[in-house]
Write an enzyme that holds these catalytic residues in place. Structure first.
Site, PDB file in Angstrom:
ATOM      1  N   ARG A 298      -7.063  -8.515  -8.562  1.00 20.88           N
ATOM      2  CA  ARG A 298      -7.721  -9.816  -8.653  1.00 20.88           C
ATOM      3  C   ARG A 298      -9.213  -9.589  -8.829  1.00 20.88           C
ATOM      4  NH1 ARG A 298     -10.207  -9.556  -3.759  1.00 20.88           N
ATOM      5  NH2 ARG A 298      -9.031  -8.690  -2.014  1.00 20.88           N
TER       6      ARG A 298
ATOM      7  N   ASN B 289      -6.940  -3.752  -5.698  1.00 19.25           N
ATOM      8  CA  ASN B 289      -6.954  -5.204  -5.568  1.00 19.25           C
ATOM      9  C   ASN B 289      -6.736  -5.802  -6.949  1.00 19.25           C
ATOM     10  OD1 ASN B 289      -7.569  -5.671  -2.693  1.00 19.25           O
ATOM     11  ND2 ASN B 289      -9.414  -4.517  -3.188  1.00 19.25           N
TER      12      ASN B 289
ATOM     13  N   GLU C 252      -9.985   0.853  -5.128  1.00 26.56           N
ATOM     14  CA  GLU C 252     -10.818   1.192  -3.987  1.00 26.56           C
ATOM     15  C   GLU C 252     -10.556   2.632  -3.546  1.00 26.56           C
ATOM     16  OE1 GLU C 252     -10.622  -1.681  -0.870  1.00 26.56           O
ATOM     17  OE2 GLU C 252     -11.511  -3.240  -2.120  1.00 26.56           O
TER      18      GLU C 252
ATOM     19  N   HIS D 196     -13.973  -3.699   9.448  1.00 24.84           N
ATOM     20  CA  HIS D 196     -13.340  -3.433   8.147  1.00 24.84           C
ATOM     21  C   HIS D 196     -13.586  -4.531   7.131  1.00 24.84           C
ATOM     22  CE1 HIS D 196     -11.431  -0.074  10.107  1.00 24.84           C
ATOM     23  NE2 HIS D 196     -10.883  -0.872  10.997  1.00 24.84           N
TER      24      HIS D 196
ATOM     25  N   GLU E 118      -2.615   6.375   8.406  1.00 21.99           N
ATOM     26  CA  GLU E 118      -3.356   7.348   7.611  1.00 21.99           C
ATOM     27  C   GLU E 118      -4.352   8.106   8.476  1.00 21.99           C
ATOM     28  OE1 GLU E 118      -3.568   5.066   3.301  1.00 21.99           O
ATOM     29  OE2 GLU E 118      -5.358   5.157   4.560  1.00 21.99           O
TER      30      GLU E 118
ATOM     31  N   LYS F 161       0.808  -1.217   0.000  1.00 19.41           N
ATOM     32  CA  LYS F 161       0.000   0.000   0.000  1.00 19.41           C
ATOM     33  C   LYS F 161       0.843   1.270   0.000  1.00 19.41           C
ATOM     34  CE  LYS F 161      -4.175  -1.831   2.227  1.00 19.41           C
ATOM     35  NZ  LYS F 161      -3.786  -3.230   2.345  1.00 19.41           N
TER      36      LYS F 161
END
Length: 668
Positions: free
Chosen positions: A297, A295, A275, A235, A200, A116
């Site tokens: 996939r 992602n 996302e 989450h 974050e 990330k």
């Protein structure tokens, strides 16, 4: 061309991929662990290969074993599904080096988006807005704590290699940061083999909106509009829908273009999802969305995109993997209606959504107007080794209101008995006024609390009466295999002197004990002493599948009755009510008092943290952490006190109910 496809996954996604692959004329190979020897995906495959024992690290995460299975079966391609090795660049590269087609993006694309922190730096360079935070290489806890202070609390700790909420912690104050970071790191290391975390800003009124993208090997890239995944707990997504409620044409265009830019920045091929987190505190605005991650996939929630676009994303994956051009351009993609997906999990909402295991003694899904994606059948067991998803229920309607009506109907017609599930939570969410009005954010489920998770109190006379009759064995079907009834079955309640008196001892979902007296004779009429007085119930018919037709005061109704070793589930109308058998403890309240000083495992799992013997603890302190079903679960002290004994060590595998530690007896 792909003649034989190996699906390197399990459960519902393996079944989903095989359905499309078989329709395209491909031969399908499944892989399985010892825990999945008799699983549905194994039964659906043309051939199946054992790849190891139950733990995922020794089976579904063993890339060498999977590649060997492909070689042995003559597979030309591997579809990784999602989870496990689907975003493992080394595995994708090893597959291609072995001469196999990897049905997914290029290894370099996976690597670019796999961490990330690096992905966010790349997105910033590509002009895609990102959430303010610290995305540097340094991972020193002291540095991360300083960065959290700079960003300002609350903050979000995120595993850089994470997904599905694993390795993610929301921290409200500086005093909790160190413990939250340590927990996130342990969970991330166990799930992804990488403990590195970033920090974050926590968005106050967050909407989780993602954009489906698709690319081919010839440079063509399109987006297939957005999905809203804001209904989450811990989450993890619970209900997803497409398109996003409240989405404007302007914001859709801007987000779609940003998603395509993100995919183009890594030369993307195949199905992917970009996302975004939206700050919805002032409504949905084009200047209030931020890149979270990509992602690389297929997503769990891809069916809602399929229903609103009319596209089969697995078919597109396979065609692109074989080198074909995308058959559509951006102007060819059209939105049609609205789709909603609900994820049905084996978990106990009343116990903080702890995963639940056990045999699915009853599992029946509705037919018509609903798409059911599942990897289990009635009689299968939910084990502690993998994600506890039972099924996805997906519906489509001309409007959002129609889609949610169909979802409520589908949930009401779903019948599950055995492990605890979130079925009731899903039904309540699907009828929640804020959900129906589109007033969503990722904290809605947490705010609803007990309104969503508290078990319904049993008030209906019929439910309690049926549970009592089932407890006493009066609802079992009468054997009739050779065309006549055994006289002892026909007179199961016969007594020489008057009517039989029996007592059913039950406990409902709220913990209330119910003692129900039933008077019977040789007929199928029963006098049941209920809280509001005695009532006569006539049993008109018993079916082998557990359905019972009964009559009271001239009103005839039907119910499904499911009995297992621990209790009874009554499905009446759209409600399901669970009763457990009440067994008196020999030493009464003393046993309950002693039990409160024992910290026991609520499920099978691995011990990742345990307090030391002699340690002083306060009420609410974490005494042990179990890893089960790919998540960490903290067990807290029920009171102030001191740890007396510790029965386990770090890394131990424990069974449900195992005593982990005990607190010293309180001195009056």
């Amino acid at each position: 061309m792909i003649g034989t496809l190996l699906v390197a996954n399990r459960g519902e996604i393996a079944c989903r991929v095989m359905r499309t692959a078989k329709r395209m004329g491909m031969r399908c190979v499944a892989v399985f662990s010892d825990a999945d020897r008799d699983a549905l995906h194994v039964a659906l495959a043309d051939e199946a290969v054992r790849i190891g024992p139950a733990p995922a690290a020794e089976s579904y995460l063993d890339g060498a074993a999977i590649l060997n299975a492909a070689r042995r079966t003559g597979a030309e391609a591997i579809h990784p599904g999602y989870g496990f090795l689907s975003e493992n660049a080394d595995f994708a590269q090893a597959a291609e080096a072995a001469g196999l087609i990897f049905v997914g993006p290029r290894p370099d694309s996976i690597r670019a988006m796999g961490l990330k922190d690096a992905a966010k730096r790349l997105m910033e360079a590509a002009g895609v807005p990102v959430v303010p935070g610290f995305h540097g290489e340094e991972d020193d806890p002291a540095r991360l704590a300083r960065e959290a202070e700079r960003i300002g609390y609350p903050v979000l700790i995120k595993a850089r290699a994470g997904g599905g909420g694993k390795g993610m912690r929301r921290v409200k104050r500086a005093a909790d940061f160190a413990d939250a970071l340590a927990s996130a790191r342990r969970e991330a290391l166990a799930a992804f083999g990488d403990a590195h975390c970033l920090v974050e800003r926590y968005v106050a009124a967050p909407r989780h909106v993602e954009v489906q993208v698709f690319g081919d090997a010839h440079g063509n890239l399109v987006h297939l509009f957005e999905r809203d995944c804001s209904l989450q707990r811990r989450h993890q997504k619970v209900i997803e829908e497409a398109p996003a409620p409240g989405m404007t044409a302007e914001l859709r265009a801007v987000m779609g273009e940003a998603a395509v830019r993100a995919a183009r920045a890594v030369n993307y091929r195949g199905a992917g999802t970009v996302e975004f987190i939206l700050d919805a505190s002032e409504g949905l605005r084009p200047d209030r969305f931020f890149f979270m991650e990509m992602n690389t996939r297929l997503q769990v929630e891809h069916p809602v995109t399929e229903l609103v676009t009319g596209l089969d994303l697995v078919e597109l994956q396979l065609r692109v993997a074989m080198g074909e051009h995308l058959p559509i351009g951006q102007d060819d993609v059209r939105l049609s209606g609205h789709a909603v997906e609900a994820r049905l999990y084996a978990e106990d909402p009343a116990a903080g959504f702890l995963p639940s295991t056990g045999r699915l003694s009853t599992l029946r899904f509705p037919e018509g107007n609903v798409r059911v994606e599942t990897g289990v059948r009635e009689g299968d067991r939910v084990t502690p080794h993998y994600d506890p998803m039972i099924a996805k229920l997906v519906v489509h309607g001309a409007t959002r209101a129609e889609a949610f009506r169909r979802l409520r109907a589908a949930l009401a017609e779903t019948r599950i008995a055995g492990p605890a599930t979130n079925l009731g939570v899903l039904a309540r969410l699907a009828a929640d006024p804020d959900v129906l009005s589109g007033m969503l954010d990722t904290g809605l489920i947490e705010r609803r609390g007990e309104a969503l998770t508290a078990p319904a109190r049993v008030e209906a006379d019929e439910v309690l009466a049926l549970a009592a009759l089932a407890c006493l064995g009066h609802l079992e079907p009468v054997p009739d295999a050779i065309g006549w009834r055994d006289p002892f079955d026909a007179l199961r309640s016969f007594r020489a002197w008057g009517r039989a008196r029996q007592v059913a001892l039950l406990q409902d979902e709220t913990g209330e004990r119910r003692e129900v007296v039933v008077h019977t004779d040789e007929t199928d009429d029963f006098d049941v002493a209920l809280p509001d007085g005695s009532a006569c119930f006539g049993i008109c018919r018993r079916e082998a599948d557990g359905r019972v037709v009964f009559e009271r005061d001239g009103r005839r109704r039907s119910a499904l009755v499911a009995r297992d070793a621990d209790g009874i589930t009554i499905f009446l109308g759209s409600e399901a009510h669970r009763f457990t058998f009440w067994r008196e403890a020999a030493s009464g309240d003393t046993v309950a008092a002693a039990a409160s000083d024992r910290i026991v495992a609520p499920m099978p799992g691995l011990v990742r943290l345990v307090a030391e013997s002699g340690a002083a603890v306060a009420k609410g302190d974490v005494l042990a952490v179990l890893e089960a079903m790919k998540m960490e679960h903290a067990l807290r002290s029920p009171r102030d006190g001191r740890v007396a004994t510790v029965s386990v060590s770090l890394g131990d595998a424990v069974e449900s109910g195992a005593v982990l530690l005990t607190l010293a007896e309180e001195v009056p």
